[in-house]
Write a protein that holds these residues in place. Sequence first.
Motif, PDB file in Angstrom:
ATOM      1  N   LEU A   1       0.828  -1.211   0.000  1.00 24.71           N
ATOM      2  CA  LEU A   1       0.000   0.000   0.000  1.00 24.71           C
ATOM      3  C   LEU A   1       0.862   1.261   0.000  1.00 24.71           C
ATOM      4  O   LEU A   1       0.596   2.222  -0.730  1.00 24.71           O
ATOM      5  N   LEU A   2       1.924   1.246   0.829  1.00 26.67           N
ATOM      6  CA  LEU A   2       2.789   2.423   0.940  1.00 26.67           C
ATOM      7  C   LEU A   2       3.633   2.655  -0.318  1.00 26.67           C
ATOM      8  O   LEU A   2       3.906   3.787  -0.693  1.00 26.67           O
ATOM      9  N   ALA A   3       4.052   1.524  -0.936  1.00 18.84           N
ATOM     10  CA  ALA A   3       4.927   1.639  -2.110  1.00 18.84           C
ATOM     11  C   ALA A   3       4.163   2.076  -3.361  1.00 18.84           C
ATOM     12  O   ALA A   3       4.772   2.496  -4.346  1.00 18.84           O
ATOM     13  N   ALA A   4       2.834   1.969  -3.314  1.00 14.85           N
ATOM     14  CA  ALA A   4       2.025   2.334  -4.491  1.00 14.85           C
ATOM     15  C   ALA A   4       2.171   3.822  -4.791  1.00 14.85           C
ATOM     16  O   ALA A   4       2.284   4.637  -3.871  1.00 14.85           O
ATOM     17  N   PRO A   5       2.148   4.162  -6.091  1.00 14.18           N
ATOM     18  CA  PRO A   5       2.341   5.574  -6.456  1.00 14.18           C
ATOM     19  C   PRO A   5       1.131   6.458  -6.148  1.00 14.18           C
ATOM     20  O   PRO A   5       1.213   7.675  -6.287  1.00 14.18           O
ATOM     21  N   VAL A   6       0.011   5.838  -5.780  1.00 11.31           N
ATOM     22  CA  VAL A   6      -1.201   6.606  -5.464  1.00 11.31           C
ATOM     23  C   VAL A   6      -1.404   6.611  -3.952  1.00 11.31           C
ATOM     24  O   VAL A   6      -1.378   5.553  -3.307  1.00 11.31           O
TER      25      VAL A   6
ATOM     26  N   PRO B   1      -5.573   7.927   5.235  1.00 11.78           N
ATOM     27  CA  PRO B   1      -5.129   6.995   6.289  1.00 11.78           C
ATOM     28  C   PRO B   1      -6.239   6.074   6.815  1.00 11.78           C
ATOM     29  O   PRO B   1      -5.982   4.904   7.101  1.00 11.78           O
ATOM     30  N   VAL B   2      -7.460   6.596   6.919  1.00 14.10           N
ATOM     31  CA  VAL B   2      -8.568   5.762   7.420  1.00 14.10           C
ATOM     32  C   VAL B   2      -8.866   4.638   6.420  1.00 14.10           C
ATOM     33  O   VAL B   2      -9.062   3.484   6.810  1.00 14.10           O
ATOM     34  N   VAL B   3      -8.872   4.985   5.144  1.00 14.81           N
ATOM     35  CA  VAL B   3      -9.121   3.969   4.105  1.00 14.81           C
ATOM     36  C   VAL B   3      -7.975   2.956   4.099  1.00 14.81           C
ATOM     37  O   VAL B   3      -8.200   1.744   3.994  1.00 14.81           O
TER      38      VAL B   3
ATOM     39  N   ALA C   1      -8.311  -0.938   4.801  1.00 18.09           N
ATOM     40  CA  ALA C   1      -7.857  -1.903   3.794  1.00 18.09           C
ATOM     41  C   ALA C   1      -6.962  -2.964   4.422  1.00 18.09           C
ATOM     42  O   ALA C   1      -7.166  -4.172   4.218  1.00 18.09           O
ATOM     43  N   ILE C   2      -5.978  -2.524   5.209  1.00 17.96           N
ATOM     44  CA  ILE C   2      -5.053  -3.464   5.852  1.00 17.96           C
ATOM     45  C   ILE C   2      -5.812  -4.380   6.818  1.00 17.96           C
ATOM     46  O   ILE C   2      -5.567  -5.586   6.880  1.00 17.96           O
TER      47      ILE C   2
ATOM     48  N   ALA D   1     -14.631  -0.534   0.943  1.00 13.74           N
ATOM     49  CA  ALA D   1     -13.661   0.446   1.436  1.00 13.74           C
ATOM     50  C   ALA D   1     -12.700   0.904   0.342  1.00 13.74           C
ATOM     51  O   ALA D   1     -12.292   2.066   0.326  1.00 13.74           O
ATOM     52  N   THR D   2     -12.341  -0.016  -0.564  1.00 18.45           N
ATOM     53  CA  THR D   2     -11.345   0.361  -1.584  1.00 18.45           C
ATOM     54  C   THR D   2     -11.896   0.149  -3.004  1.00 18.45           C
ATOM     55  O   THR D   2     -12.528   1.041  -3.551  1.00 18.45           O
ATOM     56  N   ASN D   3     -11.667  -1.011  -3.575  1.00 16.58           N
ATOM     57  CA  ASN D   3     -12.148  -1.251  -4.950  1.00 16.58           C
ATOM     58  C   ASN D   3     -12.320  -2.751  -5.213  1.00 16.58           C
ATOM     59  O   ASN D   3     -11.884  -3.585  -4.404  1.00 16.58           O
ATOM     60  N   LEU D   4     -12.920  -3.058  -6.353  1.00 17.85           N
ATOM     61  CA  LEU D   4     -13.244  -4.455  -6.677  1.00 17.85           C
ATOM     62  C   LEU D   4     -12.008  -5.290  -7.010  1.00 17.85           C
ATOM     63  O   LEU D   4     -11.994  -6.495  -6.763  1.00 17.85           O
ATOM     64  N   VAL D   5     -10.973  -4.650  -7.567  1.00 19.66           N
ATOM     65  CA  VAL D   5      -9.767  -5.410  -7.928  1.00 19.66           C
ATOM     66  C   VAL D   5      -9.117  -5.978  -6.663  1.00 19.66           C
ATOM     67  O   VAL D   5      -8.767  -7.167  -6.595  1.00 19.66           O
ATOM     68  N   ALA D   6      -8.973  -5.115  -5.641  1.00 24.91           N
ATOM     69  CA  ALA D   6      -8.370  -5.566  -4.377  1.00 24.91           C
ATOM     70  C   ALA D   6      -9.224  -6.660  -3.751  1.00 24.91           C
ATOM     71  O   ALA D   6      -8.695  -7.665  -3.260  1.00 24.91           O
TER      72      ALA D   6
END
Lengths: 54, 313
Positions: free
Chosen positions: B41-46, B50-52, B56-57, B118-123
Amino acid sequence: MNFRVEHDLHKRRFRRNLGLGLVLASFVVLLFGLTMVKVTTDDFTMQPTSEARD
Amino acid sequence: MSDASLNTVTSQTGEADFGDYFALLKPRVMTLVVFTALVGLLAAPVGVHPVVGFAAILFIAVGGGASGALNMWWDADIDRVMKRTRSRPIPAGRISADEAFAFGIALAGFAVVMLALATNLVAAALLAFTIFFYVVIYSMWLKRWTPQNIVIGGAAGAFPPMIGWAAATGSVSVESVLMFALIFMWTPPHFWALALFMRSDYENAGVPMLTVTHGRRVTRVHILVYTILLAALAVGTGFTAVGGPLYLAVALVLNALFLIGALRIWRRDEDAAEADGYAVEKRFFRLSLYYLFLHFGAIALEAALVPYGLGGW
């Protein structure tokens, strides 16, 4: 003589219920936080109601 | 409470504590899931709120825990035989297998739906596939069938950084696949080193670990081969977008140490290993834990330094 003997089973049951209660309460807080974040972000838009469309 | 009612209650067995349900989630495995997913999550360019990110985690961890519970439900018979797993909630009789199954299925569904919201369908789809892979492909199919169980099954443990990355970006990319590959290639030498000094446990349970089916000599060769491939991959990752000078330095040192460890394991015979109580194998296993932690720690640090103009290439 104490008639209210607390058996280990009751202690375990209490800890389980307490744990579940805390988990559920935390989940409510998390959902509230998530909802606030989602509705306050820039790209959030409400679906127009039928009255507004008319 | 009367004595009669007390006796009635006492005769019931399997009253589980909250901690027993938590133990079903395999908390130690969950720490690895949480850590690697967080790095993804942190390494992602987007960036994500923090709550999301926290949600997610958390849902990825719950999904990982759910697959752990389902694994314990399916493997209850062999867990009863193995010394290492005998005290788990199901073999110890504190939770019934059916209860663990219901708990695992409910949590798995909950985690996937919540991650999607919370995030998206791909995850969410990746998390669902990870749970399916760990429970059906690894636990039900491969684990008791082939000595390559660890190699293919290791993919399940390698998905979390990819899910973390997808939670932020909504997609899969080369960088997230590289993080996946790093854990995928690390898993075999890590587990085979464990199997070398825990052989009797797997043998008693009838799990076809490489040490049981092909012997320790072949296992030692496999550890070396996989370590060489892993080293090439780990150092190569240093030249990609998730790498950087710091990661590369960490990777060079750790892979040199890991290769030396694998070479020592390869050169030893069983007499030498038994003479010192598998000291080299145990040291290699311990090093493998630091290996993964430090590689992913370096990736996270590179990402954290980017805003200051220091991280990455």
